[in-house]
Design a protein around this motif. Structure first.
Motif, mmCIF file in Angstrom:
data_model
loop_
_atom_site.group_PDB
_atom_site.id
_atom_site.type_symbol
_atom_site.label_atom_id
_atom_site.label_comp_id
_atom_site.label_asym_id
_atom_site.label_seq_id
_atom_site.Cartn_x
_atom_site.Cartn_y
_atom_site.Cartn_z
ATOM 1 N N PHE A 6 -15.342 0.218 4.814
ATOM 2 C CA PHE A 6 -14.636 -0.836 5.550
ATOM 3 C C PHE A 6 -13.135 -0.582 5.479
ATOM 4 O O PHE A 6 -12.666 0.198 4.648
ATOM 5 C CB PHE A 6 -14.964 -2.205 4.952
ATOM 6 C CG PHE A 6 -14.734 -2.281 3.470
ATOM 7 C CD1 PHE A 6 -13.526 -2.713 2.954
ATOM 8 C CD2 PHE A 6 -15.725 -1.878 2.582
ATOM 9 C CE1 PHE A 6 -13.308 -2.756 1.581
ATOM 10 C CE2 PHE A 6 -15.527 -1.926 1.212
ATOM 11 C CZ PHE A 6 -14.308 -2.367 0.707
ATOM 12 N N THR A 7 -12.400 -1.242 6.360
ATOM 13 C CA THR A 7 -10.943 -1.189 6.318
ATOM 14 C C THR A 7 -10.390 -2.579 6.066
ATOM 15 O O THR A 7 -11.034 -3.591 6.370
ATOM 16 C CB THR A 7 -10.340 -0.643 7.628
ATOM 17 O OG1 THR A 7 -10.699 -1.500 8.709
ATOM 18 C CG2 THR A 7 -10.790 0.782 7.897
ATOM 19 N N MET A 8 -9.208 -2.596 5.492
ATOM 20 C CA MET A 8 -8.442 -3.827 5.280
ATOM 21 C C MET A 8 -6.994 -3.487 5.593
ATOM 22 O O MET A 8 -6.658 -2.319 5.800
ATOM 23 C CB MET A 8 -8.575 -4.307 3.827
ATOM 24 C CG MET A 8 -10.003 -4.600 3.395
ATOM 25 S SD MET A 8 -10.148 -5.005 1.635
ATOM 26 C CE MET A 8 -9.830 -3.413 0.875
ATOM 27 N N LYS A 9 -6.140 -4.486 5.602
ATOM 28 C CA LYS A 9 -4.743 -4.244 5.963
ATOM 29 C C LYS A 9 -3.814 -4.778 4.879
ATOM 30 O O LYS A 9 -3.895 -5.943 4.487
ATOM 31 C CB LYS A 9 -4.445 -4.943 7.301
ATOM 32 C CG LYS A 9 -3.170 -4.519 7.949
ATOM 33 C CD LYS A 9 -3.300 -3.150 8.558
ATOM 34 C CE LYS A 9 -2.112 -2.888 9.466
ATOM 35 N NZ LYS A 9 -2.179 -1.628 10.113
ATOM 36 N N LEU A 10 -2.928 -3.911 4.423
ATOM 37 C CA LEU A 10 -1.937 -4.244 3.417
ATOM 38 C C LEU A 10 -0.634 -4.616 4.120
ATOM 39 O O LEU A 10 -0.290 -4.032 5.149
ATOM 40 C CB LEU A 10 -1.725 -3.022 2.521
ATOM 41 C CG LEU A 10 -0.944 -3.162 1.244
ATOM 42 C CD1 LEU A 10 -1.624 -4.149 0.298
ATOM 43 C CD2 LEU A 10 -0.823 -1.808 0.567
ATOM 44 N N PHE A 11 0.096 -5.580 3.590
ATOM 45 C CA PHE A 11 1.402 -5.909 4.144
ATOM 46 C C PHE A 11 2.384 -4.775 3.830
ATOM 47 O O PHE A 11 2.303 -4.144 2.767
ATOM 48 C CB PHE A 11 1.936 -7.231 3.583
ATOM 49 C CG PHE A 11 1.156 -8.446 4.004
ATOM 50 C CD1 PHE A 11 0.610 -8.565 5.268
ATOM 51 C CD2 PHE A 11 0.986 -9.489 3.115
ATOM 52 C CE1 PHE A 11 -0.096 -9.691 5.653
ATOM 53 C CE2 PHE A 11 0.284 -10.628 3.484
ATOM 54 C CZ PHE A 11 -0.257 -10.729 4.751
ATOM 55 N N ALA A 12 3.301 -4.537 4.744
ATOM 56 C CA ALA A 12 4.310 -3.492 4.567
ATOM 57 C C ALA A 12 5.088 -3.719 3.273
ATOM 58 O O ALA A 12 5.433 -4.846 2.924
ATOM 59 C CB ALA A 12 5.265 -3.478 5.762
ATOM 60 N N GLY A 13 5.332 -2.627 2.560
ATOM 61 C CA GLY A 13 6.108 -2.686 1.341
ATOM 62 C C GLY A 13 5.350 -3.160 0.112
ATOM 63 O O GLY A 13 5.951 -3.369 -0.942
ATOM 64 N N LYS A 14 4.038 -3.339 0.214
ATOM 65 C CA LYS A 14 3.248 -3.880 -0.896
ATOM 66 C C LYS A 14 2.335 -2.849 -1.562
ATOM 67 O O LYS A 14 1.524 -3.200 -2.411
ATOM 68 C CB LYS A 14 2.406 -5.063 -0.408
ATOM 69 C CG LYS A 14 3.232 -6.216 0.122
ATOM 70 C CD LYS A 14 4.107 -6.819 -0.963
ATOM 71 C CE LYS A 14 4.902 -8.005 -0.467
ATOM 72 N NZ LYS A 14 5.733 -8.587 -1.499
ATOM 73 N N ALA A 15 2.482 -1.593 -1.214
ATOM 74 C CA ALA A 15 1.586 -0.564 -1.760
ATOM 75 C C ALA A 15 1.686 -0.463 -3.280
ATOM 76 O O ALA A 15 0.664 -0.394 -3.964
ATOM 77 C CB ALA A 15 1.877 0.793 -1.122
ATOM 78 N N ALA A 16 2.897 -0.452 -3.816
ATOM 79 C CA ALA A 16 3.057 -0.317 -5.263
ATOM 80 C C ALA A 16 2.415 -1.503 -5.993
ATOM 81 O O ALA A 16 1.743 -1.322 -7.010
ATOM 82 C CB ALA A 16 4.536 -0.198 -5.632
ATOM 83 N N GLU A 17 2.588 -2.699 -5.457
ATOM 84 C CA GLU A 17 2.003 -3.878 -6.094
ATOM 85 C C GLU A 17 0.486 -3.851 -5.992
ATOM 86 O O GLU A 17 -0.211 -4.218 -6.945
ATOM 87 C CB GLU A 17 2.554 -5.158 -5.471
ATOM 88 C CG GLU A 17 2.048 -6.435 -6.104
ATOM 89 C CD GLU A 17 2.417 -6.597 -7.579
ATOM 90 O OE1 GLU A 17 1.708 -7.359 -8.281
ATOM 91 O OE2 GLU A 17 3.398 -5.983 -8.041
ATOM 92 N N TYR A 18 -0.043 -3.411 -4.856
ATOM 93 C CA TYR A 18 -1.489 -3.311 -4.686
ATOM 94 C C TYR A 18 -2.071 -2.347 -5.721
ATOM 95 O O TYR A 18 -3.069 -2.646 -6.378
ATOM 96 C CB TYR A 18 -1.813 -2.842 -3.263
ATOM 97 C CG TYR A 18 -3.282 -2.869 -2.935
ATOM 98 C CD1 TYR A 18 -3.887 -4.014 -2.444
ATOM 99 C CD2 TYR A 18 -4.077 -1.739 -3.122
ATOM 100 C CE1 TYR A 18 -5.242 -4.031 -2.142
ATOM 101 C CE2 TYR A 18 -5.425 -1.748 -2.830
ATOM 102 C CZ TYR A 18 -6.005 -2.900 -2.335
ATOM 103 O OH TYR A 18 -7.350 -2.914 -2.050
ATOM 104 N N LYS A 19 -1.447 -1.194 -5.868
ATOM 105 C CA LYS A 19 -1.904 -0.204 -6.844
ATOM 106 C C LYS A 19 -1.834 -0.763 -8.262
ATOM 107 O O LYS A 19 -2.755 -0.574 -9.061
ATOM 108 C CB LYS A 19 -1.077 1.070 -6.730
ATOM 109 C CG LYS A 19 -1.316 1.844 -5.455
ATOM 110 C CD LYS A 19 -0.351 3.021 -5.348
ATOM 111 C CE LYS A 19 -0.424 3.678 -3.984
ATOM 112 N NZ LYS A 19 0.549 4.787 -3.854
#
Length: 104
Positions: A6-19
């Motif tokens: 499946f795919t989901m969508k991350l808000f821009a600039g939030k990759a580090a926090e997601y990780k």
């Protein structure tokens, strides 16, 4: 084992926090996912589009329908809602993907 993608969508600039949040995944959430029968679970990020691609294996994919009822799952979704697209119940907006090829 069934394969689910499946795919989901991350808000821009939030990759580090997601990780970071996934690196620190709660033990009770990890336990719940294992109890549901999930054996392999990976999430990949396309940084150009902020698209998350999730892939998991599970003995019985219908068990995934039970996860939204679990309090720890609801708590995790609420925790993640500020960094990714979510539905009204805070679950991630996700799009199932159809498997078109598999090489074993």
């Amino acid at each position: 084992m069934q394969r689910v993608a499946f795919t989901m969508k991350l808000f821009a600039g939030k990759a580090a926090e997601y990780k970071k949040r996934h690196h620190e995944i709660w033990p009770e959430l990890k336990s719940l996912l294992h109890q549901a029968g999930i054996r392999t679970y990976s999430i990949f990020l396309d940084e150009a589009t902020n698209t998350l691609f999730g892939y998991l294996t599970i003995a019985d994919a219908t068990k995934l329908d039970e996860l939204p009822k679990e309090p720890v799952m609801q708590k995790w979704w609420a925790y993640m809602q500020d960094i990714m697209e979510t539905n009204a119940d805070h679950s991630p907006v996700s799009m199932p993907l159809e498997e078109v090829f598999y090489l074993a």
